[in-house]
Design a protein around this motif. Structure first.
Motif, PDB file in Angstrom:
ATOM      1  N   TYR A 120       0.922  -1.202  -0.126  1.00 17.88           N
ATOM      2  CA  TYR A 120      -0.263   0.216  -0.194  1.00 17.88           C
ATOM      3  C   TYR A 120       0.628   1.419   0.058  1.00 17.88           C
ATOM      4  CZ  TYR A 120      -2.763   4.238   2.268  1.00 17.88           C
ATOM      5  OH  TYR A 120      -3.148   5.171   1.882  1.00 17.88           O
ATOM      6  N   THR A 121       1.773   1.017   1.226  1.00 17.04           N
ATOM      7  CA  THR A 121       2.990   2.370   1.300  1.00 17.04           C
ATOM      8  C   THR A 121       3.244   2.768  -0.368  1.00 17.04           C
ATOM      9  OG1 THR A 121       3.288   2.083   3.127  1.00 17.04           O
ATOM     10  CG2 THR A 121       4.730   3.229   2.374  1.00 17.04           C
ATOM     11  N   SER A 122       4.262   1.763  -0.557  1.00 22.85           N
ATOM     12  CA  SER A 122       4.699   2.256  -2.196  1.00 22.85           C
ATOM     13  C   SER A 122       3.792   2.176  -3.332  1.00 22.85           C
ATOM     14  CB  SER A 122       5.381   0.742  -2.571  1.00 22.85           C
ATOM     15  OG  SER A 122       6.029   0.402  -3.899  1.00 22.85           O
ATOM     16  N   GLU A 123       2.709   1.864  -3.628  1.00 20.17           N
ATOM     17  CA  GLU A 123       1.582   2.352  -5.126  1.00 20.17           C
ATOM     18  C   GLU A 123       0.821   3.027  -4.350  1.00 20.17           C
ATOM     19  OE1 GLU A 123       1.711   0.077  -7.313  1.00 20.17           O
ATOM     20  OE2 GLU A 123       2.752  -1.371  -6.425  1.00 20.17           O
ATOM     21  N   ASN A 124       1.069   3.969  -3.206  1.00 18.36           N
ATOM     22  CA  ASN A 124      -0.764   5.245  -2.636  1.00 18.36           C
ATOM     23  C   ASN A 124       1.326   6.352  -3.686  1.00 18.36           C
ATOM     24  OD1 ASN A 124      -1.848   6.221  -1.336  1.00 18.36           O
ATOM     25  ND2 ASN A 124      -0.387   6.810  -0.276  1.00 18.36           N
ATOM     26  N   SER A 125       2.159   5.933  -3.416  1.00 13.86           N
ATOM     27  CA  SER A 125       3.695   6.760  -3.510  1.00 13.86           C
ATOM     28  C   SER A 125       3.773   7.063  -5.227  1.00 13.86           C
ATOM     29  CB  SER A 125       4.876   6.492  -3.151  1.00 13.86           C
ATOM     30  OG  SER A 125       5.844   7.741  -3.562  1.00 13.86           O
ATOM     31  N   SER A 126       3.782   6.057  -5.995  1.00 14.68           N
ATOM     32  CA  SER A 126       3.093   5.558  -6.953  1.00 14.68           C
ATOM     33  C   SER A 126       2.467   6.388  -7.908  1.00 14.68           C
ATOM     34  CB  SER A 126       3.905   4.650  -7.570  1.00 14.68           C
ATOM     35  OG  SER A 126       4.516   3.487  -7.325  1.00 14.68           O
ATOM     36  N   VAL A 127       0.975   6.024  -6.599  1.00 14.28           N
ATOM     37  CA  VAL A 127      -0.281   6.877  -7.936  1.00 14.28           C
ATOM     38  C   VAL A 127      -0.104   8.593  -7.742  1.00 14.28           C
ATOM     39  CG1 VAL A 127      -2.512   6.915  -7.017  1.00 14.28           C
ATOM     40  CG2 VAL A 127      -1.565   5.018  -7.603  1.00 14.28           C
ATOM     41  N   ASN A 128       0.386   8.735  -6.191  1.00  8.64           N
ATOM     42  CA  ASN A 128       0.766  10.238  -6.162  1.00  8.64           C
ATOM     43  C   ASN A 128       1.178  10.805  -6.379  1.00  8.64           C
ATOM     44  OD1 ASN A 128      -1.495  10.313  -3.957  1.00  8.64           O
ATOM     45  ND2 ASN A 128       0.138   9.534  -1.936  1.00  8.64           N
ATOM     46  N   HIS A 129       3.142  10.387  -6.798  1.00  7.38           N
ATOM     47  CA  HIS A 129       3.270  11.096  -8.111  1.00  7.38           C
ATOM     48  C   HIS A 129       2.668  10.867 -10.017  1.00  7.38           C
ATOM     49  CE1 HIS A 129       6.644  11.141  -5.496  1.00  7.38           C
ATOM     50  NE2 HIS A 129       6.985  10.095  -5.129  1.00  7.38           N
ATOM     51  N   PHE A 130       2.190   9.944 -10.085  1.00  3.05           N
ATOM     52  CA  PHE A 130       1.127  10.189 -11.551  1.00  3.05           C
ATOM     53  C   PHE A 130       0.314  11.025 -11.116  1.00  3.05           C
ATOM     54  CE2 PHE A 130      -1.282   8.297 -14.509  1.00  3.05           C
ATOM     55  CZ  PHE A 130      -0.743   8.248 -15.716  1.00  3.05           C
ATOM     56  N   ARG A 131      -0.452  11.024  -9.901  1.00  2.00           N
ATOM     57  CA  ARG A 131      -1.191  12.152  -9.687  1.00  2.00           C
ATOM     58  C   ARG A 131      -0.501  13.291 -10.193  1.00  2.00           C
ATOM     59  NH1 ARG A 131      -3.471  10.593  -5.226  1.00  2.00           N
ATOM     60  NH2 ARG A 131      -5.527   9.621  -6.324  1.00  2.00           N
ATOM     61  N   GLU A 132       0.279  13.985  -9.703  1.00  2.00           N
ATOM     62  CA  GLU A 132       1.183  15.446  -9.673  1.00  2.00           C
ATOM     63  C   GLU A 132       1.212  15.113 -10.910  1.00  2.00           C
ATOM     64  OE1 GLU A 132       4.303  15.477  -7.039  1.00  2.00           O
ATOM     65  OE2 GLU A 132       2.947  14.836  -4.873  1.00  2.00           O
ATOM     66  N   PHE A 133       1.487  14.037 -11.953  1.00  2.00           N
ATOM     67  CA  PHE A 133       1.878  14.523 -13.533  1.00  2.00           C
ATOM     68  C   PHE A 133       0.695  14.834 -14.300  1.00  2.00           C
ATOM     69  CE2 PHE A 133       2.528  12.032 -16.944  1.00  2.00           C
ATOM     70  CZ  PHE A 133       2.955  13.095 -17.979  1.00  2.00           C
ATOM     71  N   LEU A 134      -0.417  14.180 -13.600  1.00  2.00           N
ATOM     72  CA  LEU A 134      -0.841  14.541 -14.448  1.00  2.00           C
ATOM     73  C   LEU A 134      -1.931  16.170 -13.602  1.00  2.00           C
ATOM     74  CD1 LEU A 134      -3.331  11.157 -14.752  1.00  2.00           C
ATOM     75  CD2 LEU A 134      -2.030  11.624 -16.600  1.00  2.00           C
ATOM     76  N   LYS A 135      -1.135  16.899 -13.089  1.00  2.00           N
ATOM     77  CA  LYS A 135      -2.205  17.830 -12.709  1.00  2.00           C
ATOM     78  C   LYS A 135      -3.879  17.792 -11.877  1.00  2.00           C
ATOM     79  CE  LYS A 135       1.090  20.758 -15.331  1.00  2.00           C
ATOM     80  NZ  LYS A 135       2.245  19.847 -15.721  1.00  2.00           N
ATOM     81  N   GLY A 136      -3.410  16.636 -11.085  1.00  2.00           N
ATOM     82  CA  GLY A 136      -5.219  16.382 -10.060  1.00  2.00           C
ATOM     83  C   GLY A 136      -6.170  16.484 -11.179  1.00  2.00           C
ATOM     84  N   GLU A 137      -6.168  15.936 -12.625  1.00  2.00           N
ATOM     85  CA  GLU A 137      -6.256  15.617 -13.428  1.00  2.00           C
ATOM     86  C   GLU A 137      -6.695  13.758 -13.987  1.00  2.00           C
ATOM     87  OE1 GLU A 137      -8.985  17.374 -15.144  1.00  2.00           O
ATOM     88  OE2 GLU A 137      -7.934  19.139 -14.080  1.00  2.00           O
ATOM     89  N   ASP A 138      -8.188  13.539 -13.891  1.00  2.00           N
ATOM     90  CA  ASP A 138      -8.085  11.996 -13.818  1.00  2.00           C
ATOM     91  C   ASP A 138      -7.909  11.158 -15.865  1.00  2.00           C
ATOM     92  OD1 ASP A 138      -8.448   9.052 -13.277  1.00  2.00           O
ATOM     93  OD2 ASP A 138     -10.232   9.140 -12.754  1.00  2.00           O
ATOM     94  N   ILE A 139      -7.837  10.736 -16.251  1.00  2.00           N
ATOM     95  CA  ILE A 139      -6.961  10.169 -17.297  1.00  2.00           C
ATOM     96  C   ILE A 139      -8.241   8.742 -17.487  1.00  2.00           C
ATOM     97  CG2 ILE A 139      -5.237   9.053 -16.685  1.00  2.00           C
ATOM     98  CD1 ILE A 139      -4.451   9.939 -19.503  1.00  2.00           C
ATOM     99  N   ALA A 140      -8.670   8.379 -18.560  1.00  2.00           N
ATOM    100  CA  ALA A 140      -9.856   7.521 -18.933  1.00  2.00           C
ATOM    101  C   ALA A 140      -8.357   6.605 -19.487  1.00  2.00           C
ATOM    102  CB  ALA A 140     -10.362   7.801 -19.926  1.00  2.00           C
ATOM    103  N   PHE A 141      -8.592   5.206 -19.407  1.00  2.00           N
ATOM    104  CA  PHE A 141      -8.164   4.096 -19.715  1.00  2.00           C
ATOM    105  C   PHE A 141      -7.641   4.188 -21.131  1.00  2.00           C
ATOM    106  CE2 PHE A 141      -9.307   2.402 -15.890  1.00  2.00           C
ATOM    107  CZ  PHE A 141      -7.730   1.786 -15.130  1.00  2.00           C
ATOM    108  N   SER A 142      -8.193   4.331 -21.707  1.00  2.00           N
ATOM    109  CA  SER A 142      -8.583   5.018 -23.262  1.00  2.00           C
ATOM    110  C   SER A 142      -7.126   5.938 -23.946  1.00  2.00           C
ATOM    111  CB  SER A 142      -9.357   4.348 -24.080  1.00  2.00           C
ATOM    112  OG  SER A 142      -9.958   6.003 -23.698  1.00  2.00           O
ATOM    113  N   ASP A 143      -6.822   6.844 -22.916  1.00  2.00           N
ATOM    114  CA  ASP A 143      -6.205   7.083 -23.425  1.00  2.00           C
ATOM    115  C   ASP A 143      -4.593   7.974 -22.353  1.00  2.00           C
ATOM    116  OD1 ASP A 143      -8.074   9.355 -24.256  1.00  2.00           O
ATOM    117  OD2 ASP A 143      -8.587  10.918 -21.957  1.00  2.00           O
ATOM    118  N   LEU A 144      -4.524   5.902 -22.252  1.00  2.00           N
ATOM    119  CA  LEU A 144      -3.247   5.284 -21.753  1.00  2.00           C
ATOM    120  C   LEU A 144      -2.152   5.249 -23.081  1.00  2.00           C
ATOM    121  CD1 LEU A 144      -4.156   4.419 -18.511  1.00  2.00           C
ATOM    122  CD2 LEU A 144      -3.002   5.822 -17.997  1.00  2.00           C
TER     123      LEU A 144
END
Length: 70
Positions: free
Chosen positions: A21-45
């Motif tokens: 949880y700790t490791s993955e949460n950190s990764s998700v938070n970094h990705f969220r910052e990269f996306l500037k808080g905007e969500d992204i659809a799986f089709s846009d990955l």
């Protein structure tokens, strides 16, 4: 994507899997910052998105990394 990622994190935490949880949460938070808080659809990955994320992370931890790698 971020909603699914948060659901996954919640499941890890509820299952008592705190190290993942700790490791993955950190990764998700970094990705969220990269996306500037905007969500992204799986089709846009697309394949270039993870590449840009990795480059951005490398630059944030070592500003000279981009100049060495072109």
């Amino acid at each position: 994507f971020l909603f699914q990622a948060q659901s996954y994190l919640d499941a890890l935490k509820e299952a008592g899997k705190y190290n993942p949880y700790t490791s993955e949460n950190s990764s998700v938070n970094h990705f969220r910052e990269f996306l500037k808080g905007e969500d992204i659809a799986f089709s846009d990955l697309t394949s270039d998105l993870p590449e840009r994320f990795v480059i951005t992370c490398a630059r944030s931890t070592n500003p000279n990394a981009a100049s060495r790698n072109g």
